[in-house]
Design a protein around this motif. Structure first.
Motif, PDB file in Angstrom:
ATOM      1  N   PHE A  92     -15.325   1.485  33.160  1.00 55.03           N
ATOM      2  CA  PHE A  92     -13.880   1.851  32.314  1.00 55.03           C
ATOM      3  C   PHE A  92     -13.299   1.578  30.668  1.00 55.03           C
ATOM      4  CE2 PHE A  92      -9.321   1.892  32.067  1.00 55.03           C
ATOM      5  CZ  PHE A  92      -9.043   3.362  32.393  1.00 55.03           C
ATOM      6  N   GLU A  93     -13.846   0.658  30.550  1.00 55.60           N
ATOM      7  CA  GLU A  93     -13.746   0.542  29.158  1.00 55.60           C
ATOM      8  C   GLU A  93     -14.932   0.993  28.360  1.00 55.60           C
ATOM      9  OE1 GLU A  93     -14.382  -2.363  31.195  1.00 55.60           O
ATOM     10  OE2 GLU A  93     -12.799  -3.271  31.758  1.00 55.60           O
ATOM     11  N   LYS A  94     -15.666   1.080  28.521  1.00 51.32           N
ATOM     12  CA  LYS A  94     -17.023   2.218  27.787  1.00 51.32           C
ATOM     13  C   LYS A  94     -16.139   3.701  27.886  1.00 51.32           C
ATOM     14  CE  LYS A  94     -21.252   4.261  27.626  1.00 51.32           C
ATOM     15  NZ  LYS A  94     -22.756   4.164  27.766  1.00 51.32           N
ATOM     16  N   PHE A  95     -14.979   4.173  29.061  1.00 50.28           N
ATOM     17  CA  PHE A  95     -15.025   5.587  28.768  1.00 50.28           C
ATOM     18  C   PHE A  95     -13.775   5.657  28.548  1.00 50.28           C
ATOM     19  CE2 PHE A  95     -10.859   7.467  31.188  1.00 50.28           C
ATOM     20  CZ  PHE A  95     -11.283   8.626  32.264  1.00 50.28           C
ATOM     21  N   VAL A  96     -13.018   4.699  27.897  1.00 50.94           N
ATOM     22  CA  VAL A  96     -11.360   4.993  27.607  1.00 50.94           C
ATOM     23  C   VAL A  96     -12.138   4.739  25.969  1.00 50.94           C
ATOM     24  CG1 VAL A  96      -9.724   3.471  26.108  1.00 50.94           C
ATOM     25  CG2 VAL A  96     -10.042   3.365  28.735  1.00 50.94           C
ATOM     26  N   ASN A  97     -13.259   3.933  25.394  1.00 46.79           N
ATOM     27  CA  ASN A  97     -13.664   3.921  23.742  1.00 46.79           C
ATOM     28  C   ASN A  97     -14.219   5.014  23.838  1.00 46.79           C
ATOM     29  OD1 ASN A  97     -12.707   1.334  23.750  1.00 46.79           O
ATOM     30  ND2 ASN A  97     -14.986   0.331  24.664  1.00 46.79           N
ATOM     31  N   GLU A  98     -15.051   5.724  24.591  1.00 47.30           N
ATOM     32  CA  GLU A  98     -15.253   6.720  24.610  1.00 47.30           C
ATOM     33  C   GLU A  98     -14.669   7.667  24.049  1.00 47.30           C
ATOM     34  OE1 GLU A  98     -19.438   9.021  22.993  1.00 47.30           O
ATOM     35  OE2 GLU A  98     -18.429   7.236  23.317  1.00 47.30           O
ATOM     36  N   THR A  99     -13.579   8.115  24.848  1.00 50.41           N
ATOM     37  CA  THR A  99     -12.423   9.108  25.412  1.00 50.41           C
ATOM     38  C   THR A  99     -11.744   9.211  23.957  1.00 50.41           C
ATOM     39  OG1 THR A  99     -12.557   9.359  27.516  1.00 50.41           O
ATOM     40  CG2 THR A  99     -10.734  10.273  26.285  1.00 50.41           C
ATOM     41  N   GLU A 100     -11.402   8.150  23.546  1.00 48.24           N
ATOM     42  CA  GLU A 100     -10.775   7.431  21.787  1.00 48.24           C
ATOM     43  C   GLU A 100     -11.411   8.481  21.085  1.00 48.24           C
ATOM     44  OE1 GLU A 100      -8.122   4.390  21.142  1.00 48.24           O
ATOM     45  OE2 GLU A 100      -6.960   4.210  23.543  1.00 48.24           O
ATOM     46  N   ARG A 101     -12.535   7.728  21.146  1.00 43.37           N
ATOM     47  CA  ARG A 101     -13.625   7.988  20.022  1.00 43.37           C
ATOM     48  C   ARG A 101     -13.593  10.303  19.746  1.00 43.37           C
ATOM     49  NH1 ARG A 101     -18.728   9.491  18.352  1.00 43.37           N
ATOM     50  NH2 ARG A 101     -19.654   9.450  20.432  1.00 43.37           N
ATOM     51  N   ARG A 102     -14.155  10.385  21.216  1.00 38.68           N
ATOM     52  CA  ARG A 102     -14.440  12.061  21.180  1.00 38.68           C
ATOM     53  C   ARG A 102     -13.204  12.710  21.169  1.00 38.68           C
ATOM     54  NH1 ARG A 102     -19.085  12.440  25.508  1.00 38.68           N
ATOM     55  NH2 ARG A 102     -18.184  14.344  25.686  1.00 38.68           N
ATOM     56  N   CYS A 103     -11.879  11.922  20.819  1.00 37.10           N
ATOM     57  CA  CYS A 103     -10.855  13.317  20.988  1.00 37.10           C
ATOM     58  C   CYS A 103     -10.414  13.777  19.973  1.00 37.10           C
ATOM     59  CB  CYS A 103      -9.869  12.221  21.690  1.00 37.10           C
ATOM     60  SG  CYS A 103      -8.264  13.510  21.606  1.00 37.10           S
ATOM     61  N   PRO A 104      -9.966  15.066  19.215  1.00 38.38           N
ATOM     62  CA  PRO A 104      -9.769  15.478  17.735  1.00 38.38           C
ATOM     63  C   PRO A 104      -8.622  15.071  17.579  1.00 38.38           C
ATOM     64  CG  PRO A 104     -11.421  16.839  19.346  1.00 38.38           C
ATOM     65  CD  PRO A 104     -10.712  15.632  19.834  1.00 38.38           C
ATOM     66  N   ILE A 105      -7.613  14.808  18.156  1.00 38.73           N
ATOM     67  CA  ILE A 105      -6.146  14.811  18.259  1.00 38.73           C
ATOM     68  C   ILE A 105      -6.149  13.427  18.001  1.00 38.73           C
ATOM     69  CG2 ILE A 105      -4.165  15.041  18.536  1.00 38.73           C
ATOM     70  CD1 ILE A 105      -5.567  17.481  17.546  1.00 38.73           C
ATOM     71  N   THR A 106      -6.936  12.564  18.996  1.00 39.42           N
ATOM     72  CA  THR A 106      -6.226  10.835  18.425  1.00 39.42           C
ATOM     73  C   THR A 106      -6.943  10.195  17.196  1.00 39.42           C
ATOM     74  OG1 THR A 106      -7.112  10.788  20.934  1.00 39.42           O
ATOM     75  CG2 THR A 106      -7.684   8.793  20.162  1.00 39.42           C
ATOM     76  N   GLN A 107      -7.992  11.330  17.122  1.00 39.17           N
ATOM     77  CA  GLN A 107      -8.901  10.526  15.424  1.00 39.17           C
ATOM     78  C   GLN A 107      -7.775  11.458  14.593  1.00 39.17           C
ATOM     79  OE1 GLN A 107     -11.806   9.062  15.226  1.00 39.17           O
ATOM     80  NE2 GLN A 107     -10.928   8.566  17.326  1.00 39.17           N
ATOM     81  N   LEU A 108      -7.588  12.299  14.561  1.00 33.69           N
ATOM     82  CA  LEU A 108      -6.489  12.860  13.100  1.00 33.69           C
ATOM     83  C   LEU A 108      -5.268  11.804  13.532  1.00 33.69           C
ATOM     84  CD1 LEU A 108      -5.712  15.129  11.477  1.00 33.69           C
ATOM     85  CD2 LEU A 108      -4.463  16.060  13.906  1.00 33.69           C
ATOM     86  N   TYR A 109      -4.375  11.349  14.617  1.00 31.99           N
ATOM     87  CA  TYR A 109      -3.334  10.652  14.082  1.00 31.99           C
ATOM     88  C   TYR A 109      -4.179   8.963  13.808  1.00 31.99           C
ATOM     89  CZ  TYR A 109       0.069  12.685  16.515  1.00 31.99           C
ATOM     90  OH  TYR A 109       0.474  14.139  17.177  1.00 31.99           O
TER      91      TYR A 109
END
Length: 181
Positions: free
Chosen positions: A148-165
């Motif tokens: 689950f931790e890998k899923f979370v880390n990878e989701t936040e890394r790959r999400c363009p809007i997360t990265q924008l913020y």
């Protein structure tokens, strides 16, 4: 910080373009490198209709009466936070597929603080959000330690809007809970 509540889910806490109706692009990695996005807005006062190029979709935008609007549609600020919520879910679905994780329901809440002194009063400073908090509860079958931790880390890394913020300099906090599918 990762905590494991006594219930059936795990919680992770951290501080820190729409598509065309039928899109035909190659499955080769090079063809998927970049997808062009464009929106065009037209309006009067603080209300605007935004058309998504190459799509039948449009977005209606307005402002609160205190900002000169009629509150007839969501504000640009509401859309900004909504984009984080929905992009997190879309990106998480792509990541889960890559990791072989099955997903169920998503519950996403975004909270943010905005000092309106710059926006409304024209004071010196930064018109950006002071803090953004992403709260996600998602049903998964991720049971192996670290999955689950890998899923979370990878989701936040790959999400363009997360990265924008995150890269904008605003305060960032995210809380993720893994609920049993």
């Amino acid at each position: 910080m990762i905590t494991r509540p006594p219930t059936s889910y795990r919680l992770i806490t951290r501080a820190v373009r729409p598509l065309q109706p039928i899109r035909s692009f190659s499955q080769s990695s090079r063809a998927l490198d970049k997808i062009p996005f464009r929106v065009d807005g037209q309006g009067r006062g603080v209300a605007q209709s935004v058309k998504v190029k190459g799509s039948p979709h449009h977005i209606e935008v307005d402002a609160y009466p205190s900002f000169g609007g009629q509150d007839a549609s969501p504000t640009p600020l509401a859309y900004a936070l909504s984009s984080l919520s929905s992009c997190t879910q879309v990106t998480g679905s792509l990541v889960a597929k890559d990791l072989g994780i099955t997903l169920g329901d998503w519950y996403v809440t975004v909270k943010a603080d905005l000092d309106t002194a710059v926006l409304v009063e024209g004071k010196e400073g930064n018109a950006n959000w002071d803090n953004v908090e992403l709260n996600v509860r998602v049903q998964t079958d991720a049971k192996e330690y670290g999955q689950f931790e890998k899923f979370v880390n990878e989701t936040e890394r790959r999400c363009p809007i997360t990265q924008l913020y995150r890269r904008s300099g605003t305060g960032w906090t995210s809380h993720w809970a893994n609920e049993e599918l």
